[in-house]
Design a protein around this motif. Sequence first.
Motif, PDB file in Angstrom:
ATOM      1  N   ALA A  30      19.245  20.708 125.784  1.00 50.10           N
ATOM      2  CA  ALA A  30      19.468  21.487 124.861  1.00 50.10           C
ATOM      3  C   ALA A  30      19.104  21.128 123.404  1.00 50.10           C
ATOM      4  O   ALA A  30      18.895  21.773 122.480  1.00 50.10           O
ATOM      5  N   ALA A  31      19.031  19.756 123.132  1.00 52.86           N
ATOM      6  CA  ALA A  31      18.821  19.337 121.956  1.00 52.86           C
ATOM      7  C   ALA A  31      17.520  19.149 121.520  1.00 52.86           C
ATOM      8  O   ALA A  31      16.536  19.442 122.275  1.00 52.86           O
ATOM      9  N   ASP A  32      17.393  19.495 120.212  1.00 54.65           N
ATOM     10  CA  ASP A  32      15.859  19.964 119.660  1.00 54.65           C
ATOM     11  C   ASP A  32      15.512  18.369 119.277  1.00 54.65           C
ATOM     12  O   ASP A  32      16.072  17.740 118.382  1.00 54.65           O
ATOM     13  N   LEU A  33      14.553  17.882 119.811  1.00 54.40           N
ATOM     14  CA  LEU A  33      14.071  16.409 119.748  1.00 54.40           C
ATOM     15  C   LEU A  33      13.614  16.344 118.140  1.00 54.40           C
ATOM     16  O   LEU A  33      13.470  15.221 117.836  1.00 54.40           O
ATOM     17  N   ASN A  34      12.818  17.315 117.672  1.00 54.44           N
ATOM     18  CA  ASN A  34      12.458  17.260 116.080  1.00 54.44           C
ATOM     19  C   ASN A  34      13.516  16.970 115.237  1.00 54.44           C
ATOM     20  O   ASN A  34      13.518  16.102 114.435  1.00 54.44           O
ATOM     21  N   ASP A  35      14.685  17.565 115.353  1.00 51.36           N
ATOM     22  CA  ASP A  35      15.806  17.416 114.538  1.00 51.36           C
ATOM     23  C   ASP A  35      16.226  16.210 114.679  1.00 51.36           C
ATOM     24  O   ASP A  35      16.543  15.543 113.646  1.00 51.36           O
ATOM     25  N   VAL A  36      16.537  15.630 116.193  1.00 46.11           N
ATOM     26  CA  VAL A  36      16.891  14.357 116.391  1.00 46.11           C
ATOM     27  C   VAL A  36      15.994  13.258 115.636  1.00 46.11           C
ATOM     28  O   VAL A  36      16.688  12.291 115.268  1.00 46.11           O
ATOM     29  N   VAL A  41      14.968   9.252 111.351  1.00 45.43           N
ATOM     30  CA  VAL A  41      14.020   8.703 110.318  1.00 45.43           C
ATOM     31  C   VAL A  41      14.872   8.669 109.037  1.00 45.43           C
ATOM     32  O   VAL A  41      14.761   7.644 108.325  1.00 45.43           O
ATOM     33  N   ASP A  42      15.518   9.532 108.694  1.00 43.77           N
ATOM     34  CA  ASP A  42      16.561   9.737 107.396  1.00 43.77           C
ATOM     35  C   ASP A  42      17.392   8.477 107.322  1.00 43.77           C
ATOM     36  O   ASP A  42      17.510   7.716 106.165  1.00 43.77           O
ATOM     37  N   LEU A  43      18.093   8.028 108.794  1.00 41.71           N
ATOM     38  CA  LEU A  43      19.023   7.216 108.710  1.00 41.71           C
ATOM     39  C   LEU A  43      18.314   5.644 108.609  1.00 41.71           C
ATOM     40  O   LEU A  43      18.887   4.920 107.560  1.00 41.71           O
TER      41      LEU A  43
END
Length: 90
Positions: A30-36, A41-43
Amino acid sequence: MELFGRYILQTQEIVDNKSFNTANKVIDSAADLNDVFYVFVDLMTTQMSEFQERDSVNVNKFCGFGGSSYIKLPYFIEKKKAVVNVHNQE
């Protein structure tokens, strides 16, 4: 997730590999891989920027162990004369 980067300090010709990682996270169907991916990348970008701002120097405090007791060596080790068993004064 973990990212490895090679840092080069050109003024002293030093090359060092550094790793940056995130906390473990469960990713299910159910996870959105783009968001993950964008959170990752931000971290990583934040961690790399903080590392570079510190002039790439890590300083750690060393607290040495203090001796506080004497333990007599077993006879079979003592008779080999291969180990120094120091008596301390504490």
